[in-house]
Every structure is written in structure tokens, then in C-alpha cells.
Design an enzyme around this catalytic site. Sequence first.
Site, PDB file in Angstrom:
ATOM      1  N   GLU A  49       6.557  -0.096  -5.325  1.00 33.27           N
ATOM      2  CA  GLU A  49       5.423  -0.532  -6.162  1.00 33.27           C
ATOM      3  C   GLU A  49       4.189  -0.471  -5.272  1.00 33.27           C
ATOM      4  O   GLU A  49       3.870  -1.424  -4.569  1.00 33.27           O
ATOM      5  CB  GLU A  49       5.652  -1.966  -6.673  1.00 33.27           C
ATOM      6  N   SER A  80       0.829  -1.204   0.000  1.00 31.43           N
ATOM      7  CA  SER A  80       0.000   0.000   0.000  1.00 31.43           C
ATOM      8  C   SER A  80       0.870   1.264   0.000  1.00 31.43           C
ATOM      9  O   SER A  80       2.046   1.228   0.376  1.00 31.43           O
ATOM     10  CB  SER A  80      -0.865  -0.003   1.260  1.00 31.43           C
ATOM     11  N   CYS A 120      -3.281  -4.658  -7.872  1.00 20.17           N
ATOM     12  CA  CYS A 120      -2.883  -3.249  -7.850  1.00 20.17           C
ATOM     13  C   CYS A 120      -3.363  -2.559  -9.119  1.00 20.17           C
ATOM     14  O   CYS A 120      -3.617  -1.358  -9.132  1.00 20.17           O
ATOM     15  CB  CYS A 120      -1.373  -3.123  -7.703  1.00 20.17           C
TER      16      CYS A 120
HETATM   17  P1  NAD Z   1       0.438  -3.754   2.858  1.00 22.42           P
HETATM   18  O1  NAD Z   1       0.991  -2.413   2.599  1.00 22.42           O
HETATM   19  O2  NAD Z   1      -0.472  -3.950   4.009  1.00 22.42           O
HETATM   20  O3  NAD Z   1       1.664  -4.801   3.062  1.00 22.42           O
HETATM   21  C1  NAD Z   1       2.605  -5.051   2.063  1.00 22.42           C
HETATM   22  C2  NAD Z   1       3.884  -5.566   2.682  1.00 22.42           C
HETATM   23  O4  NAD Z   1       4.531  -4.512   3.392  1.00 22.42           O
HETATM   24  C3  NAD Z   1       3.691  -6.687   3.701  1.00 22.42           C
HETATM   25  O5  NAD Z   1       4.718  -7.628   3.541  1.00 22.42           O
HETATM   26  C4  NAD Z   1       3.812  -5.955   5.026  1.00 22.42           C
HETATM   27  O6  NAD Z   1       4.229  -6.784   6.091  1.00 22.42           O
HETATM   28  C5  NAD Z   1       4.867  -4.924   4.693  1.00 22.42           C
HETATM   29  N1  NAD Z   1       4.858  -3.722   5.525  1.00 22.42           N
HETATM   30  C6  NAD Z   1       3.786  -3.016   5.959  1.00 22.42           C
HETATM   31  N2  NAD Z   1       4.182  -1.935   6.663  1.00 22.42           N
HETATM   32  C7  NAD Z   1       5.542  -1.942   6.638  1.00 22.42           C
HETATM   33  C8  NAD Z   1       6.545  -1.077   7.198  1.00 22.42           C
HETATM   34  N3  NAD Z   1       6.217   0.007   7.893  1.00 22.42           N
HETATM   35  N4  NAD Z   1       7.838  -1.381   6.976  1.00 22.42           N
HETATM   36  C9  NAD Z   1       8.194  -2.464   6.252  1.00 22.42           C
HETATM   37  N5  NAD Z   1       7.282  -3.323   5.725  1.00 22.42           N
HETATM   38  C10 NAD Z   1       5.971  -3.069   5.925  1.00 22.42           C
HETATM   39  O7  NAD Z   1      -0.270  -4.227   1.504  1.00 22.42           O
HETATM   40  P2  NAD Z   1      -1.199  -5.500   1.216  1.00 22.42           P
HETATM   41  O8  NAD Z   1      -2.520  -5.320   1.865  1.00 22.42           O
HETATM   42  O9  NAD Z   1      -0.460  -6.767   1.480  1.00 22.42           O
HETATM   43  O10 NAD Z   1      -1.357  -5.403  -0.370  1.00 22.42           O
HETATM   44  C11 NAD Z   1      -2.277  -4.577  -1.010  1.00 22.42           C
HETATM   45  C12 NAD Z   1      -1.657  -3.277  -1.445  1.00 22.42           C
HETATM   46  O11 NAD Z   1      -0.496  -3.518  -2.234  1.00 22.42           O
HETATM   47  C13 NAD Z   1      -2.566  -2.461  -2.348  1.00 22.42           C
HETATM   48  O12 NAD Z   1      -2.437  -1.109  -2.000  1.00 22.42           O
HETATM   49  C14 NAD Z   1      -2.027  -2.734  -3.743  1.00 22.42           C
HETATM   50  O13 NAD Z   1      -2.335  -1.754  -4.679  1.00 22.42           O
HETATM   51  C15 NAD Z   1      -0.573  -2.812  -3.467  1.00 22.42           C
HETATM   52  N6  NAD Z   1       0.137  -3.560  -4.509  1.00 22.42           N
HETATM   53  C16 NAD Z   1       0.889  -2.847  -5.390  1.00 22.42           C
HETATM   54  C17 NAD Z   1       1.528  -3.515  -6.424  1.00 22.42           C
HETATM   55  C18 NAD Z   1       2.335  -2.760  -7.428  1.00 22.42           C
HETATM   56  O14 NAD Z   1       3.090  -3.407  -8.147  1.00 22.42           O
HETATM   57  N7  NAD Z   1       2.228  -1.461  -7.535  1.00 22.42           N
HETATM   58  C19 NAD Z   1       1.406  -4.899  -6.539  1.00 22.42           C
HETATM   59  C20 NAD Z   1       0.641  -5.592  -5.606  1.00 22.42           C
HETATM   60  C21 NAD Z   1      -0.003  -4.905  -4.587  1.00 22.42           C
END
Ligand code: NAD
Length: 514
Positions: free
Chosen positions: A262, A241, A296
Site C-alpha cells: 500500500e 512510500s 495517501c
Molecule cells: P515511509 O516509507 O518512510 O515508512 C513507512 C514504514 O516503512 C515505516 O514503518 C518505516 O520504518 C518502514 N520502512 C521504511 N523503509 C523500509 C525498508 N527498507 N524495509 C522495511 N521497512 C521499511 O513512509 P511514511 O513517511 O511513514 O508515510 C508516508 C508514505 O506512506 C506516503 O508515500 C503515503 O502515500 C504512503 N501511505 C500509503 C498508504 C496506502 O494505503 N497506499 C497509506 C498511508 C500512507
Amino acid sequence: MATDTTALNDEVRELLSRLGVDESNYTEGELVVRTPITGQVIARVAKTPEPAAREAIAAAQRAFLTWRSVPAPRRGELVRALGEELRAEISALGRLVTIETGKLLSEGCGEVQEMIDVCSFAAGLSRQLAGLTIASERADHRMMETWHPLGVVGVISAFNFPVAVWSWNAALALVCGNAVVWKPSEKTPLTALATQALFERAAARVGNVPAGLSALLVGDAQMGELLVDSAQVALVSATGSTAMGRAVAPRLAKRFARSILELGGNNAAIVCASADLDLALRAIAFSAMGTAGQRCTSLRRLIVQETIYDDLVERLKRVYRSVGVGDPRASGTLVGPLIDARSFAGMQAALDEARGAGAIVTGGERVVVDGAEKGEGNAFYVRPALVEIAEQAAVVRRETFAPILYVLKYRDLDEAIHLQNDVPQGLSSSIFTLNVREAERFLSAAGSDCGIANVNIGTSGAEIGGAFGGEKETGGGRESGSDAWKQYMRRATNTINYGTDLPLAQGVSFDITL
Ligand code: NAD
């Protein structure tokens, strides 16, 4: 098809054992893993203890020191072997992706196919890591670029592409001569354990792969922070996110580490009056409802020319009402479950906010699915929602990670492009038109401001051959194809003097007496 609790748990055990994951990895840990298909607990995975995580990063750094001197085409052999292991287990790993994320089976296997494809791409790339030779302004001088490996590459991945995102980064990072340390989503550690086991199979088969070259850190955001703050990690590629990116980016910047971000998208498609509507409808349906709106690149905003608006919306409503919502393993299903209760609550809150902004909402309600604890448990199935809204209200400008499609009306293309770009995110975009002027304008510098801009296909479902990523709050990173590999290497500019004089650049003179 396993619907009762025991059968599903047995199947998970069977799949993991087939993929080479020992039972001790997923029966006794503190990280509770649920399948969104039924909401039941399917595993308890141990978090990597902090000292072990630090040691894994240090071991990756040691492995890098050996790996960087292995010729790149030989490094490519490892990635080719990884692709072969994945190919041999596409059904098992694909099914595990489905169980862990709730994607359709074809999407689960499609995700593994994407991993195989990127391994093929990277294996070929291992013979093509080419630098430029540049004309020198000085006589008897040669100027060139050399690309060197970076070090340890950290990968943080999101739940919705639990394994493909790792492969986009790892396949390229490894052929480029780096080591990889992966922190997968805490919601999807099983497919990560399985992928790591397949990597180890490939490494054993190829031989001479330094220990610790690829490591897995199981944990939540805190574990991600450990990776982000580790001085030994040269680059962190973080997928998730925008909120996560906002936390991670300054920490990386503080220690001048590289980042590939990303992040979230808020993707739109413009449907022009000249569009082939049958084709557009198919593309819209897949982009907006596929993966239950949890990509995403999912289509979240539809910007429709006013003269075809009523017709298109009417037809879309029919599709939205009829689409099969249910167990993603069943053949008639097109829309599987949301990942969890939080996601469901987020979707309902967004729909309420839209209603408050005067929108007309079709669908969006919870669907009771047989075998999924009759909708009362922890499984969350919804009918995708179509939301007709007059303005791009605050709720439309946010990413809600669920199957909600906001539909807006436009009069002329300038207005449509303005609406398309007038959000904080910049990942994917499409235009449906048979008019070459409209298509080219959309693709021009004055058109879509996104990292991905398509004509007559949807916003989701990118191929691995292109560079993938987006602008603005999507983070600016690029992964996978094209020249994305350059981010996993450092560039040295070399100037070589093979003459007997020492001319200085820009005609500067500095004559000393010897
Ligand atoms: P999320 O942000 O909740 O978590 C993603 C990852 O980040 C997890 O592994 C989590 O443990 C880690 N994380 C979270 N906070 C962190 C921090 N402060 N420091 C380090 N790591 C941390 O996302 P989600 O719910 O798993 O996935 C959905 C989101 O991901 C949506 O917003 C989607 O658009 C995005 N996404 C983007 C892409 C892209 O290529 N642009 C691809 C897939 C998903």
C-alpha cells in the site's frame, strides 16, 4: 488546551497511563518521539532489541499453531472485544493520535472509529469465511475450495495512519486464524504501544488467547527489514512510500513470501463543466487540505474543464487563503502541522521546482502558530499551496507528501482522463460531473486506472467496507473490506470422489491390471 511543554508532556503521560502503557516503555529509550504540534520531545521509546524481535516472531508462530484451530467465529470474539476496548477509549486514543501525528481531533477520533468499524466488519466476517463449491466434470465427485490460515502476518505501517492501518490488517488476519507482528512507523510508536495495550486488555477479557498472538516491534527501517526477511513471516503487508515498497518487494519475492503493498498515491480529480461547483469545492478542500495533505489519498492534482477554470480557481484561492492553519486541537483549525522538518523541506523544494517549471504558486509559506515555539522551533505549519501549472511536469508526477494542489486545465474528457492516468501512481481518483455519460466513462475500463474511482466525492476518506488500495506504483495491494480477507488465507482446492470408479479428468485413460 495544553500549550506549554510541561502540560503537553503531562497529558501524554496521562493518556498513555489510561490506555494501559507502563511509563518504563516511553521514558528511557533511544527513539525520540516529537509531537508535530509544538516540535517538542514527548517521549523516548525503547527500540525492540533484535533478539527480542526474533523471539516475538517465533512466539507468534507458536501462537499461530494454536490459533489456527480455534473456530473462526470464536476468533471473531477476540476482534469484537478489541473493537469494544477501542470504543471505550476512542477519545483517549484519538487524542493521542492527534498529539503524535498532528491530525485534527475529529480526524484522530475518526481514525479510531475506523478501527472500531473494521473490527465490527471482521467479527461478522468470522462467520462468513466461505469457499466455493464448483461443479466437477466427473460423476460422483465434488470439488470445493477451503480457506486456511497462512501463519504469521507482518504489518509495517506509515506515520500518517499510525493505528488504523494496523487494524485493517490485524482484524482480518486474526479472524482468518493468523498471528500478527507489527512494525509501526518510528515516528508514531506511542499510539502503537497504546493499541497493543488495548489488544492485550481485550485478549485478557476474552481468555484462552495464545501468548504472543499479536506482537509489537518498535524500531526503524532496519526493524522492518528484519520482519521482511524473517522466514517465519508468511505475508507482509507494508504501507508507506513507493521507495519503501521498492526496497521491500524484491526481498519478499526472493523468499516467495506474500505481500500486500500500500504505497504512495498521486490522486487527481476531474472537474467537468456540468459539475455542482459548491459540492466540488467542499470535496476538493477536504481532500487536498485535510490532514495537511498527508493522506495517501490526498488530492494532489485538479484537472479542470477550461470553461469553468477561472471561476473555480478564483473560488479555491479564497478558500485556501481563509482556511484556519494552527494547533489541531483548537476548534477553528482545519489544517494542522506537517510531520517534521524533512516534510517541510520537501514541500518547499517541490514548490521551487514548480515555479521553475513556470507555475503560479498561491500559499505554501510557513505559518507562525502561537504556542508552537513561534514557528522557529521544530513545528512546521504551512498555508496549503495551490499551484497553477500548464503541464504535468516532473514535479506534478511525483508524490510530495504535503498540502500542494496542482491545478491543470483540460478541453475534452479524453484529455482529462489521459492526464489523470498519466502518472506512475494509481491510488485514488474522482470526477465531478452531473453528466451520466462522463461519470460512466470515467468508471469504465477506458476511464480511471486507479484502485479507487469516485463520482462527486473527493479522493480521500474511504469507507472500510470496500477493498482499499491502488495500482501501478501504489503497489497493487487491497486491504480492509470486500474480499480482501482472502489475502490473509491460503486456498486449497479439494476434489472428493464418493463413487466406486476412478474417472480421470479431461477423459484421460490409464488402465492398469490389478
Ligand atoms: P515511509 O516509507 O518512510 O515508512 C513507512 C514504514 O516503512 C515505516 O514503518 C518505516 O520504518 C518502514 N520502512 C521504511 N523503509 C523500509 C525498508 N527498507 N524495509 C522495511 N521497512 C521499511 O513512509 P511514511 O513517511 O511513514 O508515510 C508516508 C508514505 O506512506 C506516503 O508515500 C503515503 O502515500 C504512503 N501511505 C500509503 C498508504 C496506502 O494505503 N497506499 C497509506 C498511508 C500512507
